[in-house]
Design an enzyme around this catalytic site. Structure first.
Site, PDB file in Angstrom:
ATOM      1  N   ASN A 156       0.839  -1.187   0.000  1.00 62.57           N
ATOM      2  CA  ASN A 156       0.000   0.000   0.000  1.00 62.57           C
ATOM      3  C   ASN A 156       0.886   1.252   0.000  1.00 62.57           C
ATOM      4  O   ASN A 156       2.107   1.164  -0.056  1.00 62.57           O
ATOM      5  CB  ASN A 156      -0.951  -0.049   1.202  1.00 62.57           C
TER       6      ASN A 156
ATOM      7  N   LYS B 252       7.468  -8.443  19.455  1.00 61.91           N
ATOM      8  CA  LYS B 252       7.617  -9.749  20.112  1.00 61.91           C
ATOM      9  C   LYS B 252       6.465 -10.647  19.721  1.00 61.91           C
ATOM     10  O   LYS B 252       5.369 -10.169  19.397  1.00 61.91           O
ATOM     11  CB  LYS B 252       7.647  -9.585  21.629  1.00 61.91           C
TER      12      LYS B 252
ATOM     13  N   ARG C  17       1.421 -14.645  19.918  1.00 61.10           N
ATOM     14  CA  ARG C  17       0.866 -16.000  20.007  1.00 61.10           C
ATOM     15  C   ARG C  17       1.128 -16.749  18.714  1.00 61.10           C
ATOM     16  O   ARG C  17       1.440 -16.158  17.683  1.00 61.10           O
ATOM     17  CB  ARG C  17      -0.626 -15.965  20.290  1.00 61.10           C
TER      18      ARG C  17
ATOM     19  N   GLY D 299       0.012  -1.732   9.224  1.00 62.82           N
ATOM     20  CA  GLY D 299       0.350  -0.340   8.944  1.00 62.82           C
ATOM     21  C   GLY D 299       1.416   0.218   9.872  1.00 62.82           C
ATOM     22  O   GLY D 299       1.427  -0.062  11.074  1.00 62.82           O
TER      23      GLY D 299
ATOM     24  N   HIS E  22      23.859   2.890  11.243  1.00 62.02           N
ATOM     25  CA  HIS E  22      25.020   3.772  11.407  1.00 62.02           C
ATOM     26  C   HIS E  22      25.753   3.460  12.703  1.00 62.02           C
ATOM     27  O   HIS E  22      25.136   3.021  13.673  1.00 62.02           O
ATOM     28  CB  HIS E  22      24.575   5.236  11.395  1.00 62.02           C
TER      29      HIS E  22
END
Length: 198
Positions: free
Chosen positions: A84, A179, A182, A141, A114
């Protein structure tokens, strides 16, 4: 070694002041500008530019504008890739997407980093580590994927996540840092398929 050879070997290299890399960056930015300037209905023309930019594409893909990348030749997309609006890929290293990858708006895939050391950073030095995204992945998104990350197959990355470490197959992962929330179960997939059949 040239700066490009250093970059491709995963070493610290001069990203800002090397003539060869500077020309490649400018050529790519011109192609991105051309791509972003085309009307949405110019689908074939847009596909042609992406095929010129990327090292590999599947037969079917769609990348909404605006889209920006650094070199283009380090990007590989599989079949049925969809991105998108406002996708940014900093492809100083390889960025590889598998089949059936869906990328929501405002996402970034950043292979470049960097030095923490201010003296080297101020000299324009950086490093680049590859990013790999598996098959059947949905990126929500505003997700940011950092250098060196691998995202497994059949994964959903929740909106707003910052992915700093590898994500295994068959999971929903979310957060900053991202993280595993599930595992996606077979029963859950069957229920969703049955629900769509109603």
């Amino acid at each position: 070694m040239t700066e490009k050879e250093k970059r491709d070997a995963g070493m610290i290299y001069d990203a800002n002041y090397d003539e060869e890399l500077g020309k490649e960056l400018m050529d790519c930015k011109d192609k991105c500008f051309e791509y972003n300037s085309l009307r949405p209905s110019k689908v074939k023309e847009k596909e042609q530019i992406i095929r010129q930019l990327f090292c590999h594409t599947g037969k079917n893909f769609l990348i909404q504008t605006p889209f920006w990348c650094d070199y283009g030749y380090n990007i590989e997309i599989g079949e049925n890739f969809y991105a998108n609006h406002n996708l940014v890929i900093l492809d100083a290293a390889k960025v590889k997407f598998g089949d059936n990858v869906f990328v929501a708006p405002d996402c970034g895939f950043y292979t470049a980093g960097h030095p923490i050391d201010v003296e080297r950073r101020n000299k324009g030095l950086e490093y680049a580590y590859p990013i790999t995204v598996g098959n059947n992945v949905w990126i929500g998104g505003g997700v940011r994927v950092m250098p060196g990350v691998t995202i497994g197959n059949n994964v959903v990355i929740g909106s707003g996540s910052v992915v700093t470490k590898d994500i295994p197959d068959n999971v929903v992962a979310v957060g900053n840092p991202c993280k595993v929330l599930r595992t996606i179960t077979d029963e859950e997939v069957r229920m969703e398929i049955n629900k769509n059949d109603i």
